[in-house]
Scaffold this motif. Structure first.
Motif, mmCIF file in Angstrom:
data_model
loop_
_atom_site.group_PDB
_atom_site.id
_atom_site.type_symbol
_atom_site.label_atom_id
_atom_site.label_comp_id
_atom_site.label_asym_id
_atom_site.label_seq_id
_atom_site.Cartn_x
_atom_site.Cartn_y
_atom_site.Cartn_z
ATOM 1 N N THR D 190 13.611 -20.516 -42.286
ATOM 2 C CA THR D 190 14.695 -20.339 -43.260
ATOM 3 C C THR D 190 15.718 -19.308 -42.774
ATOM 4 O O THR D 190 16.637 -18.961 -43.502
ATOM 5 C CB THR D 190 14.156 -19.932 -44.648
ATOM 6 O OG1 THR D 190 13.424 -18.701 -44.515
ATOM 7 C CG2 THR D 190 13.238 -20.985 -45.209
ATOM 8 N N HIS D 191 15.534 -18.798 -41.565
ATOM 9 C CA HIS D 191 16.546 -17.959 -40.909
ATOM 10 C C HIS D 191 17.798 -18.821 -40.761
ATOM 11 O O HIS D 191 17.713 -19.976 -40.329
ATOM 12 C CB HIS D 191 16.011 -17.542 -39.542
ATOM 13 C CG HIS D 191 16.861 -16.535 -38.813
ATOM 14 N ND1 HIS D 191 18.186 -16.720 -38.543
ATOM 15 C CD2 HIS D 191 16.566 -15.317 -38.281
ATOM 16 C CE1 HIS D 191 18.670 -15.666 -37.887
ATOM 17 N NE2 HIS D 191 17.699 -14.800 -37.722
ATOM 18 N N PHE D 192 18.931 -18.269 -41.129
ATOM 19 C CA PHE D 192 20.164 -19.065 -41.102
ATOM 20 C C PHE D 192 20.371 -19.770 -39.762
ATOM 21 O O PHE D 192 20.671 -20.966 -39.704
ATOM 22 C CB PHE D 192 21.387 -18.194 -41.415
ATOM 23 C CG PHE D 192 22.652 -18.987 -41.578
ATOM 24 C CD1 PHE D 192 23.058 -19.420 -42.824
ATOM 25 C CD2 PHE D 192 23.431 -19.324 -40.483
ATOM 26 C CE1 PHE D 192 24.215 -20.178 -42.972
ATOM 27 C CE2 PHE D 192 24.585 -20.088 -40.617
ATOM 28 C CZ PHE D 192 24.974 -20.516 -41.864
ATOM 29 N N ALA D 193 20.188 -19.011 -38.677
ATOM 30 C CA ALA D 193 20.488 -19.567 -37.354
ATOM 31 C C ALA D 193 19.583 -20.737 -36.999
ATOM 32 O O ALA D 193 19.929 -21.549 -36.139
ATOM 33 C CB ALA D 193 20.363 -18.483 -36.288
ATOM 34 N N GLU D 194 18.450 -20.840 -37.655
ATOM 35 C CA GLU D 194 17.502 -21.897 -37.292
ATOM 36 C C GLU D 194 17.501 -23.058 -38.282
ATOM 37 O O GLU D 194 17.046 -24.154 -37.956
ATOM 38 C CB GLU D 194 16.098 -21.283 -37.101
ATOM 39 C CG GLU D 194 16.193 -20.089 -36.133
ATOM 40 C CD GLU D 194 14.919 -19.659 -35.440
ATOM 41 O OE1 GLU D 194 13.899 -20.361 -35.523
ATOM 42 O OE2 GLU D 194 14.962 -18.584 -34.803
ATOM 43 N N LEU D 195 18.004 -22.833 -39.476
ATOM 44 C CA LEU D 195 18.087 -23.927 -40.442
ATOM 45 C C LEU D 195 19.454 -24.626 -40.365
ATOM 46 O O LEU D 195 19.562 -25.843 -40.537
ATOM 47 C CB LEU D 195 17.855 -23.397 -41.859
ATOM 48 C CG LEU D 195 17.966 -24.431 -42.981
ATOM 49 C CD1 LEU D 195 17.053 -25.626 -42.744
ATOM 50 C CD2 LEU D 195 17.634 -23.777 -44.319
ATOM 51 N N ASN D 196 20.474 -23.813 -40.120
ATOM 52 C CA ASN D 196 21.825 -24.349 -39.987
ATOM 53 C C ASN D 196 21.845 -25.459 -38.929
ATOM 54 O O ASN D 196 21.205 -25.345 -37.887
ATOM 55 C CB ASN D 196 22.724 -23.179 -39.540
ATOM 56 C CG ASN D 196 24.191 -23.531 -39.489
ATOM 57 O OD1 ASN D 196 24.655 -24.416 -40.199
ATOM 58 N ND2 ASN D 196 24.925 -22.829 -38.639
#
Lengths: 344, 344, 344, 344
Positions: D190-196
């Protein structure tokens, strides 16, 4: 119940107004007009409104006729005749466009390439930024509702300028905006694939909101304020973040600057001056009429950094328009505007 | 083939280095170390690399032993001993951390709360921003690879400062960064649900890159430059956009400023000075080592607005580190760094 | 060097082809044509390409003349005459559109409302999905490059169908696509403000890729396969995720199904069969020509769930077209297509 | 005014409840408890609530004491003792966790690895999905508020199953969820860089909501329904889109299926059955308690495709909990839940 009509209801500002007015406890959405979608339900264009705001779009004439107050969300230049008509019929008129914002016709000519069709009406028009110019709004029949940047920047700087704490030249307003500010129209740079994962400036030092924000700041300070204004487009739907930089005058201290903001905005429901150490964030004002302001100082370069955050569609457009309606009709200013921003 | 090792390979900078080195025609990824993931394949942590970069993470010692050049992507403070060890063994050392960036130990103490463990090595260390300090890099064995903001801001301002066109006080660097700059570690403000649809400033006028960018700009101009630096976090993965504001000196004209940039950056492959009327955008440099720069002027307030865009993980970290490796080893500087940014 | 020309270079598929061909070690981008942008540089439309791919768009005729292989990225229906012209001149022709994909003219008529202008050419055209139909591609001069869904779904299901492990009726392909699949054209549902924070199905059970994927699956299995195909639009730029559901035949075990996939795809560089417990994710194939496949089983309802992920613009369009070019010209199939997907 | 308390107020479901209850005209937020943030204001954790919902988090005991109704938003397993305590004290208890959802203790043991601590209370607990089981909720003191998927899937399928129009085996529920469903806790995915820019399935055919949705569908149909359920994580904050596939029985026609839905959901304020040709979209229900349902048919494979969209935090959690509170206290079911979803 106040009968409200929206002229230009199918653009983003108009649609947001429809949402807010549909939920207003003392107003009802009496009419909505659209040139492109006449005869269609607003909920056909915005399916989020299905079964909740199914009003059928009619003509501008019908909208005026059925309403006590007419909101205009039209392209620039189209509001003046409508304002005249409303004024003649004794109806309140709130213009979300730019036709009545600039007091000086030369400025209007330069930035909008238009003329004042009814110069006498401009004297009647109040500039609808209640936190700074509330007194002039009450009792008026025409309100020029400010734009989004021209709400965020003056609110961020007014107390510092009015108090004489900052230099009035060389101010920088580095602004970031969500994409709804560009409206519903289709352009390459609002195509999802081209805005996503991007960030860039546009209309650098040449945006029409520049003279408008200077006009407000000059009125407040009595000085010939100049602002270098650079807007940036963000890959988010809503929000204006205005990061404003101004050189502190010799001797001005952070404490007294902060105190001036506290004093100026005490009692202003829609302004939240954030505690020290917090920074304004557009996500905290989404879908609300609040303006968050945080103050920061750079001691090594004597700089005040004042940051404001608003929802461009609410406090920067439709919400402020409803706030102005409330003022015109003697209602509590926050009626219909107390929704809490979602936390996520 | 140059044998390259990465110490701290599982953080974002390390992982990006692994990707670039795996595709470099004259280097090979000889070793990767990790404290947290020893014994695991890098592709278990980053499944995008599955079957393409399956190197197993070993110890720091192994990484040094197997390599001609060691890249360190470590938390601040952990590079100094490693640098000493590499130096002793005659291996090139490229530090993506901050330990060798500040020339002045007092600054390092103030901003990083550390000391110079091996003062003699700091004299040996070049500051690895080739477009500004290429001459000092060649022939060195230790390179302090600049941070992301400290690449973008000096590149945007150097020609104007060096040419004496702008005031060296009161400069504003309003920067916007993608989230990968914050690294792989988990924090509430990088949780998707809390960063999405948000934009806010952080570490306002108190970010560690502030003294570093001033150090570069002072070296270039010979003046006591001060920059008010405010970073903002964007809901995008990659990119730094640096919007820099500086007051033009009396008599400085846009044309001569632009000419100075053209002259300074002529021949710089990785710098693209954009044509008039265009604005730098982070999406155009994604996944590339390019730095786009656009120049704008606000005549009504005598302001230069210089905007630079880089990919924070490439030109702002791993790509520039490879560029420095190329320099150290006498390769064409752009070897392995010619990927074209995707259009969407 | 192979001289490659792109007809329709300014759409998304054409632009992606230009990026890949510009970096191909054994091909050069010899020509690009555009109806809308003749005389403009491709980098004016896609500033990411500035100074890297500045080719000027010319006419279709020029593109054919200058090229050994012509890639067509045109709206449906416009490729047939161009194919005939190329065929006559002995040039290879790779069609990214749909004109040569359906073998049966009735299907083409039903789904595309067109006719076969040159029926003899359809016999010459290979269906360019190398992992399933490689043998028929070699030696051909015309390649019908499959669409994005029609690459992802057959690759996910082929080994199970060919091995007779699943029922060939009642298959469900629930697909999710990034927005670039819809192309560069402007529509309300690809406006950032309307796609952001959204997810919905479109063309439910009525998408033109439905007969095309069934055609491939029927060829592979010899059965009258039917697939219920529902595409969904995601707020991401790139990627197809195909979640395919098929009922396991009595007695079929997960182990033997997995073994069939391993055998079928052994040696296929571009197919990564993921280890048990992993699920295919579009982010791991972004900007690459890989197809990740993961296999899952629901024992309580005897269901195989096969999930494939590709980049719709690469393996789903331009990358596969280059793979086909490599095949036609006897190059190593992966030439120019080995870029590693970024980890973030 | 009903006095409402939230136990576990600082997680996402608790925070959303706080927002809804703060704006409820006939309830007030009397208490909020938190283990991690005792003594802090809720608005310190969620700055969107600053000055609007500044309640200080206290203990669980205080929350129970001050309230007429206690909402529990706790990790699984922690609600049972609290329920017993509330029941003893005669307070209404609405559980947003899973402890009272499964009627069968063996299922609970299998899927949650727990036991029924107070078996007698399970008989007292109503399953709080009003549109399907309203009769059993009225008059109860304990409500098991359904999960997000277990609201969306049964609402999409109930009329078709109850009417006997579809096969009750081989049903597929391909679901897509926004990230808030995973809660406030920090995880790599759910880290932005990994979900984005990502989309992938998780817990394929092994999610705890699978037995819960089958339980509801079995009660409604009287059949041993099995559903293959695959959730996917989307890069959006809010929303569940459930695309459900079921084979039509011989002779079942689209018209009669649609008629059955119309009849079943006539009078259900929160269910919007969309007109033919429209597809449910999560963006149209954001921040609202509505469930949009669209019906589609694939004639060439005799398949019903029923798609439902809800906001996972509202109809899928906090909003439905308030709806249940309204039911328990004899209020109009939609009180406090009539907010119109924003159009963008």
């Amino acid at each position: 119940m106040i009968k409200a009509g929206i002229v230009g209801a199918t653009g983003y500002a108009g649609a947001e107004l429809a949402r807010l007015l549909s939920q207003h406890p003392q107003a009802e959405l009496a009419a909505a007009s659209s040139v492109s979608f006449t005869g269609q339900r607003l909920s056909e264009i915005y399916p989020a409104y299905y079964q909740l705001c199914d009003i059928v779009c009619g003509t501008q004439e019908e909208a005026v006729e059925k309403s006590d107050v007419v909101f205009a969300a039209l392209p620039h230049g189209l509001s003046q005749e409508l304002a005249a008509e409303c004024f003649e019929q004794g109806k309140a008129f709130i213009d979300l466009g730019a036709d009545f914002r600039l007091k000086n016709e030369e400025d209007y000519q330069k930035w909008y390439n238009g003329t004042f069709a009814h110069p006498e009406l401009h004297g009647q028009a109040a500039y609808g930024l209640p936190e700074l110019f509330r007194d002039e709004i009450r009792g008026k029949k025409i309100v020029a509702n400010p734009g989004c940047f021209t709400t965020a920047v003056p609110l961020a700087l007014a107390p510092a300028l009015a108090g004489g704490f900052i230099e009035y030249k060389g101010i920088v307003a580095d602004c970031k905006t969500g994409v709804t500010g560009a409206g519903r129209g289709l352009t390459q740079n609002t195509h999802f694939a081209e805005l996503n994962e991007s960030c860039s400036a546009y209309k650098v030092a040449s945006h029409r909101h520049n003279p408008e924000m200077e006009q407000s700041l000059r009125r407040i300070s009595g000085k010939d304020v100049t602002v270098t204004f650079v807007p940036h487009l963000l890959p988010v739907n809503r929000g204006i973040l205005a990061t404003c930089y101004a050189r502190l005058k010799d001797g001005a201290t952070p404490d007294e600057v902060r105190a001036a903001y506290e004093k100026k905005y005490a009692g202003e429901y829609f302004i939240r001056l954030l505690p020290e150490g917090k920074a304004a964030d557009i996500r905290n004002v989404r879908l609300s009429n609040f303006c968050d302001i945080s103050l920061h100082f750079d001691p090594h370069d004597s700089m005040l950094i004042a940051i404001s955050a608003i929802d461009n569609m609410v406090k920067g457009a439709a919400g402020q328009a409803v706030q102005n309606m409330n003022l015109l009709f003697g209602l509590d200013e926050k009626t219909g505007l107390t929704a809490i921003s979602p936390a996520f």
